[in-house]
Design a protein around this motif. Structure first.
Motif, PDB file in Angstrom:
ATOM      1  N   ALA A 104       0.861  -1.183   0.000  1.00  0.00           N
ATOM      2  CA  ALA A 104       0.000   0.000   0.000  1.00  0.00           C
ATOM      3  C   ALA A 104       0.895   1.230   0.000  1.00  0.00           C
ATOM      4  CB  ALA A 104      -0.897   0.005   1.235  1.00  0.00           C
ATOM      5  N   PHE A 105       0.441   2.292  -0.644  1.00  0.00           N
ATOM      6  CA  PHE A 105       1.250   3.508  -0.669  1.00  0.00           C
ATOM      7  C   PHE A 105       0.789   4.464   0.414  1.00  0.00           C
ATOM      8  CE2 PHE A 105       2.182   1.856  -4.875  1.00  0.00           C
ATOM      9  CZ  PHE A 105       3.551   2.052  -4.910  1.00  0.00           C
ATOM     10  N   CYS A 106       1.767   5.009   1.103  1.00  0.00           N
ATOM     11  CA  CYS A 106       1.508   5.946   2.189  1.00  0.00           C
ATOM     12  C   CYS A 106       2.298   7.230   1.956  1.00  0.00           C
ATOM     13  CB  CYS A 106       1.923   5.332   3.526  1.00  0.00           C
ATOM     14  SG  CYS A 106       0.967   3.884   4.023  1.00  0.00           S
ATOM     15  N   TYR A 107       2.010   8.211   2.790  1.00  0.00           N
ATOM     16  CA  TYR A 107       2.772   9.456   2.791  1.00  0.00           C
ATOM     17  C   TYR A 107       3.219   9.760   4.212  1.00  0.00           C
ATOM     18  CZ  TYR A 107       1.555  10.552  -2.024  1.00  0.00           C
ATOM     19  OH  TYR A 107       1.443  10.518  -3.388  1.00  0.00           O
ATOM     20  N   ILE A 108       4.488  10.162   4.351  1.00  0.00           N
ATOM     21  CA  ILE A 108       4.983  10.633   5.629  1.00  0.00           C
ATOM     22  C   ILE A 108       5.063  12.149   5.573  1.00  0.00           C
ATOM     23  CG2 ILE A 108       6.251   8.572   6.308  1.00  0.00           C
ATOM     24  CD1 ILE A 108       8.789   9.887   5.212  1.00  0.00           C
ATOM     25  N   GLU A 109       4.699  12.788   6.661  1.00  0.00           N
ATOM     26  CA  GLU A 109       4.682  14.241   6.715  1.00  0.00           C
ATOM     27  C   GLU A 109       6.102  14.772   6.878  1.00  0.00           C
ATOM     28  OE1 GLU A 109       1.681  17.237   8.900  1.00  0.00           O
ATOM     29  OE2 GLU A 109       2.981  16.121  10.262  1.00  0.00           O
ATOM     30  N   ASN A 110       6.580  15.564   5.915  1.00  0.00           N
ATOM     31  CA  ASN A 110       7.897  16.197   6.025  1.00  0.00           C
ATOM     32  C   ASN A 110       7.833  17.455   6.874  1.00  0.00           C
ATOM     33  OD1 ASN A 110       8.863  14.204   4.393  1.00  0.00           O
ATOM     34  ND2 ASN A 110       9.862  15.571   2.928  1.00  0.00           N
ATOM     35  N   ASN A 111       6.824  18.258   6.629  1.00  0.00           N
ATOM     36  CA  ASN A 111       6.531  19.428   7.452  1.00  0.00           C
ATOM     37  C   ASN A 111       5.057  19.744   7.254  1.00  0.00           C
ATOM     38  OD1 ASN A 111       6.247  21.017   5.070  1.00  0.00           O
ATOM     39  ND2 ASN A 111       8.464  21.333   5.014  1.00  0.00           N
ATOM     40  N   GLU A 112       4.644  20.922   7.604  1.00  0.00           N
ATOM     41  CA  GLU A 112       3.213  21.238   7.557  1.00  0.00           C
ATOM     42  C   GLU A 112       2.661  21.330   6.142  1.00  0.00           C
ATOM     43  OE1 GLU A 112       2.590  24.734   9.821  1.00  0.00           O
ATOM     44  OE2 GLU A 112       3.006  23.770  11.752  1.00  0.00           O
ATOM     45  N   SER A 113       3.535  21.413   5.127  1.00  0.00           N
ATOM     46  CA  SER A 113       3.055  21.599   3.757  1.00  0.00           C
ATOM     47  C   SER A 113       3.451  20.483   2.805  1.00  0.00           C
ATOM     48  CB  SER A 113       3.580  22.931   3.193  1.00  0.00           C
ATOM     49  OG  SER A 113       3.146  24.011   3.978  1.00  0.00           O
ATOM     50  N   GLN A 154      -6.632  21.226   4.973  1.00  0.00           N
ATOM     51  CA  GLN A 154      -5.194  21.477   4.974  1.00  0.00           C
ATOM     52  C   GLN A 154      -4.569  20.828   3.754  1.00  0.00           C
ATOM     53  OE1 GLN A 154      -3.100  20.333   8.533  1.00  0.00           O
ATOM     54  NE2 GLN A 154      -1.109  20.953   7.734  1.00  0.00           N
ATOM     55  N   LEU A 155      -3.906  21.631   2.951  1.00  0.00           N
ATOM     56  CA  LEU A 155      -3.364  21.187   1.675  1.00  0.00           C
ATOM     57  C   LEU A 155      -1.911  20.768   1.837  1.00  0.00           C
ATOM     58  CD1 LEU A 155      -3.902  23.056  -1.674  1.00  0.00           C
ATOM     59  CD2 LEU A 155      -1.617  22.355  -1.010  1.00  0.00           C
ATOM     60  N   TYR A 156      -1.562  19.624   1.246  1.00  0.00           N
ATOM     61  CA  TYR A 156      -0.189  19.126   1.253  1.00  0.00           C
ATOM     62  C   TYR A 156       0.323  18.988  -0.178  1.00  0.00           C
ATOM     63  CZ  TYR A 156      -0.215  17.721   6.187  1.00  0.00           C
ATOM     64  OH  TYR A 156      -0.249  17.715   7.556  1.00  0.00           O
ATOM     65  N   TRP A 157       1.587  19.363  -0.391  1.00  0.00           N
ATOM     66  CA  TRP A 157       2.282  18.998  -1.619  1.00  0.00           C
ATOM     67  C   TRP A 157       2.755  17.558  -1.437  1.00  0.00           C
ATOM     68  CZ3 TRP A 157       3.008  22.392  -5.744  1.00  0.00           C
ATOM     69  CH2 TRP A 157       2.738  23.737  -5.500  1.00  0.00           C
ATOM     70  N   LEU A 158       2.401  16.686  -2.364  1.00  0.00           N
ATOM     71  CA  LEU A 158       2.791  15.279  -2.269  1.00  0.00           C
ATOM     72  C   LEU A 158       3.989  15.040  -3.185  1.00  0.00           C
ATOM     73  CD1 LEU A 158      -0.757  13.658  -2.318  1.00  0.00           C
ATOM     74  CD2 LEU A 158       0.582  14.437  -0.352  1.00  0.00           C
ATOM     75  N   MET A 159       5.082  14.596  -2.590  1.00  0.00           N
ATOM     76  CA  MET A 159       6.330  14.427  -3.333  1.00  0.00           C
ATOM     77  C   MET A 159       6.578  12.971  -3.664  1.00  0.00           C
ATOM     78  SD  MET A 159       8.961  17.048  -1.454  1.00  0.00           S
ATOM     79  CE  MET A 159       8.997  16.098   0.057  1.00  0.00           C
ATOM     80  N   ASP A 160       7.094  12.740  -4.855  1.00  0.00           N
ATOM     81  CA  ASP A 160       7.526  11.413  -5.280  1.00  0.00           C
ATOM     82  C   ASP A 160       8.964  11.544  -5.761  1.00  0.00           C
ATOM     83  OD1 ASP A 160       7.548   8.737  -5.982  1.00  0.00           O
ATOM     84  OD2 ASP A 160       6.609   9.067  -7.920  1.00  0.00           O
ATOM     85  N   LYS A 161       9.878  10.802  -5.148  1.00  0.00           N
ATOM     86  CA  LYS A 161      11.312  10.888  -5.464  1.00  0.00           C
ATOM     87  C   LYS A 161      11.798  12.331  -5.307  1.00  0.00           C
ATOM     88  CE  LYS A 161      10.998   7.015  -8.700  1.00  0.00           C
ATOM     89  NZ  LYS A 161      11.147   6.565 -10.106  1.00  0.00           N
ATOM     90  N   ASN A 162      11.315  12.969  -4.247  1.00  0.00           N
ATOM     91  CA  ASN A 162      11.715  14.331  -3.883  1.00  0.00           C
ATOM     92  C   ASN A 162      11.306  15.379  -4.912  1.00  0.00           C
ATOM     93  OD1 ASN A 162      12.962  13.603  -1.400  1.00  0.00           O
ATOM     94  ND2 ASN A 162      14.757  12.893  -2.528  1.00  0.00           N
ATOM     95  N   GLN A 163      10.387  15.037  -5.814  1.00  0.00           N
ATOM     96  CA  GLN A 163       9.891  15.980  -6.810  1.00  0.00           C
ATOM     97  C   GLN A 163       8.444  16.357  -6.493  1.00  0.00           C
ATOM     98  OE1 GLN A 163      11.766  17.309  -9.391  1.00  0.00           O
ATOM     99  NE2 GLN A 163      13.485  16.223  -8.465  1.00  0.00           N
ATOM    100  N   LYS A 166      -5.567  15.749   4.330  1.00  0.00           N
ATOM    101  CA  LYS A 166      -5.507  14.664   5.310  1.00  0.00           C
ATOM    102  C   LYS A 166      -6.832  14.519   6.055  1.00  0.00           C
ATOM    103  CE  LYS A 166      -3.493  17.136   9.271  1.00  0.00           C
ATOM    104  NZ  LYS A 166      -2.379  17.169  10.242  1.00  0.00           N
ATOM    105  N   HIS A 167      -7.230  13.261   6.246  1.00  0.00           N
ATOM    106  CA  HIS A 167      -8.399  12.901   7.033  1.00  0.00           C
ATOM    107  C   HIS A 167      -7.920  11.907   8.095  1.00  0.00           C
ATOM    108  CE1 HIS A 167     -11.575  14.316   4.115  1.00  0.00           C
ATOM    109  NE2 HIS A 167     -10.532  14.238   3.318  1.00  0.00           N
ATOM    110  N   GLU A 168      -7.567  12.378   9.244  1.00  0.00           N
ATOM    111  CA  GLU A 168      -7.073  11.535  10.339  1.00  0.00           C
ATOM    112  C   GLU A 168      -5.862  10.733   9.885  1.00  0.00           C
ATOM    113  OE1 GLU A 168      -8.773   8.525  13.810  1.00  0.00           O
ATOM    114  OE2 GLU A 168     -10.023   8.942  12.060  1.00  0.00           O
ATOM    115  N   PHE A 169      -6.041   9.463   9.455  1.00  0.00           N
ATOM    116  CA  PHE A 169      -4.898   8.644   9.042  1.00  0.00           C
ATOM    117  C   PHE A 169      -4.866   8.425   7.530  1.00  0.00           C
ATOM    118  CE2 PHE A 169      -8.428   5.844   9.915  1.00  0.00           C
ATOM    119  CZ  PHE A 169      -8.409   4.944   8.874  1.00  0.00           C
ATOM    120  N   ILE A 170      -5.743   9.079   6.794  1.00  0.00           N
ATOM    121  CA  ILE A 170      -5.828   8.910   5.337  1.00  0.00           C
ATOM    122  C   ILE A 170      -5.456  10.215   4.642  1.00  0.00           C
ATOM    123  CG2 ILE A 170      -7.400   8.488   3.392  1.00  0.00           C
ATOM    124  CD1 ILE A 170      -8.978   6.614   5.185  1.00  0.00           C
ATOM    125  N   MET A 171      -4.681  10.100   3.568  1.00  0.00           N
ATOM    126  CA  MET A 171      -4.354  11.252   2.722  1.00  0.00           C
ATOM    127  C   MET A 171      -5.167  11.135   1.430  1.00  0.00           C
ATOM    128  SD  MET A 171      -2.486  14.057   2.529  1.00  0.00           S
ATOM    129  CE  MET A 171      -0.993  13.882   3.547  1.00  0.00           C
TER     130      MET A 171
END
Length: 271
Positions: free
Chosen positions: A42-51, A150-159, A185-190
Motif C-alpha cells: 500500500a502507498f503511504c505518505y509521511i509528513e515532512n513538514n506542515e506543507s 489542509q493542503l499538502y504537496w505530495l512528493m515522489d522521489k523528492n519531486q 488529510k483525514h485523520e490517518f488517510i491522505m
C-alpha cells in the motif's frame, strides 16, 4: 526497531479522490508450509513538514492457514520512519478491512483452486472460506467530505512536479504544462488529487504577466480549495519557479528570441 530518540512523524494511507484505497497483492512462495503467503503493498505518505508529504510504500506479508484455521500478518518497517504507533495501527486495521484486499486475495485463491493439485485446491477453498467468514461487516470504506482543508504537496522521489512539458512560446507569450499531486488529510488517510496545470507567461509592457489554467471542477469542494490556493502557492514555491526557469532556458526559438530573453530576464528577477 525504531530509534525512540528520533522525532515521531505522521503517516497517512494514500487514497484517491473518492477516499478509496488501492493496494497491490501478489502470491509469493509460501514462507510457512502450512500457509498460503501473499505480498501486500500500500502507498503511504509521511509528513515532512506542515506543507509537504513524501511517498513511501508500506509492505505487508499475509499468511492464510491452509486448513482454514487462521491468518497471520507481518509488517515490513524497514523503509518506514519513526511514526506514531496509533497512526500505523489505524492504517493496518483499515487495510485489513479493505474490500480491495479481500477481492484480490480471493482471486488468487480461486486461481490456485483451478490450477493446482486436488489437495491444494481443497486448501485454497478452506482458506478462502475462512477469509470471507471473518471479513469485516459494516462500513469498510470512506467517501469524500468537507472536514479536511489542509493542503499538502505530495512528493515522489523528492519531486513536487511530474510530467512537466517543454516550455513553448508563440505570438501570445509562453506556456508550460505540468502535473502536481496534492493531498488533504483525514485523520490517518491522505486524500490525493492529481491536478493538471498550465502556466502562461507574457510581457505586459515593462512587467511580467502570468496566469494559471487548472483543469478542475469548481463545483467540487476540494477542487474549489485547490483552485483558490494553488496559484499563490506556485508563485511562493522557489523549487517550482526554478524548475520552470530551467525549462525556459532550454528553448531555442529564433522567431521569438528577443521576446523569450525578455521573459527569462523578468521571470528571473521575480524569483
Amino acid at each position: 526497531m525504531h530509534n525512540s530518540e528520533t522525532k515521531q512523524t505522521m503517516l497517512f494511507l494514500a487514497s484517491d479522490e473518492l477516499m478509496q484505497t488501492h493496494l497491490t497483492c501478489k502470491k509469493i512462495s509460501d514462507s510457512n508450509k502450512d500457509e498460503f503467503t501473499f505480498s501486500i503493498k500500500a502507498f503511504c505518505y509521511i509528513e515532512n513538514n506542515e506543507s509537504y508529504a513524501k511517498n513511501v510504500p508500506l509492505k505487508l506479508t499475509l499468511g492464510l492457514n491452509k486448513k482454514g484455521l487462521g491468518m497471520s500478518l507481518a509488517i515490513d518497517l524497514a523503509n518506514i520512519p519513526n511514526v506514531f504507533p496509533m497512526q500505523l495501527k489505524k492504517i493496518i486495521e483499515h487495510i485489513q478491512k479493505s474490500p480491495t484486499l479481500l477481492q484480490s486475495v480471493c482471486q488468487h485463491l480461486d486461481k490456485i483452486a483451478v490450477s493446482s493439485s486436488i489437495e491444494e485446491a481443497v486448501q485454497a477453498k478452506l482458506a478462502k472460506h475462512f477469509l470471507i467468514e471473518n471479513a469485516p461487516q459494516g462500513i469498510t470504506s470512506y467517501t469524500t467530505n468537507r472536514q479536511a482543508n489542509q493542503l499538502y504537496w505530495l512528493m515522489d522521489k523528492n519531486q513536487i512536479i511530474s510530467s512537466i512539458s517543454p516550455f513553448k512560446i508563440d505570438g501570445e507569450g509562453g506556456h508550460i504544462a505540468f502535473t502536481v499531486q496534492i493531498g488533504f488529510k483525514h485523520e490517518f488517510i491522505m486524500q490525493c488529487y492529481e491536478v493538471e496545470c498550465m502556466m502562461h507567461l507574457f510581457n505586459e509592457e515593462d512587467k511580467l504577466g502570468y496566469y494559471f489554467e487548472l483543469y478542475l471542477d469548481q463545483e467540487n469542494y476540494h477542487h474549489q480549495l485547490l483552485y483558490d490556493a494553488l496559484p499563490d502557492q506556485f508563485m511562493d514555491n522557489k523549487v517550482f519557479l526554478n524548475q520552470v526557469l530551467e525549462e525556459m532556458k532550454k528553448r531555442n526559438e529564433e522567431q521569438y528570441n528577443d521576446y523569450l530573453q525578455d521573459l527569462i530576464e523578468k521571470f528571473t528577477a521575480s524569483i
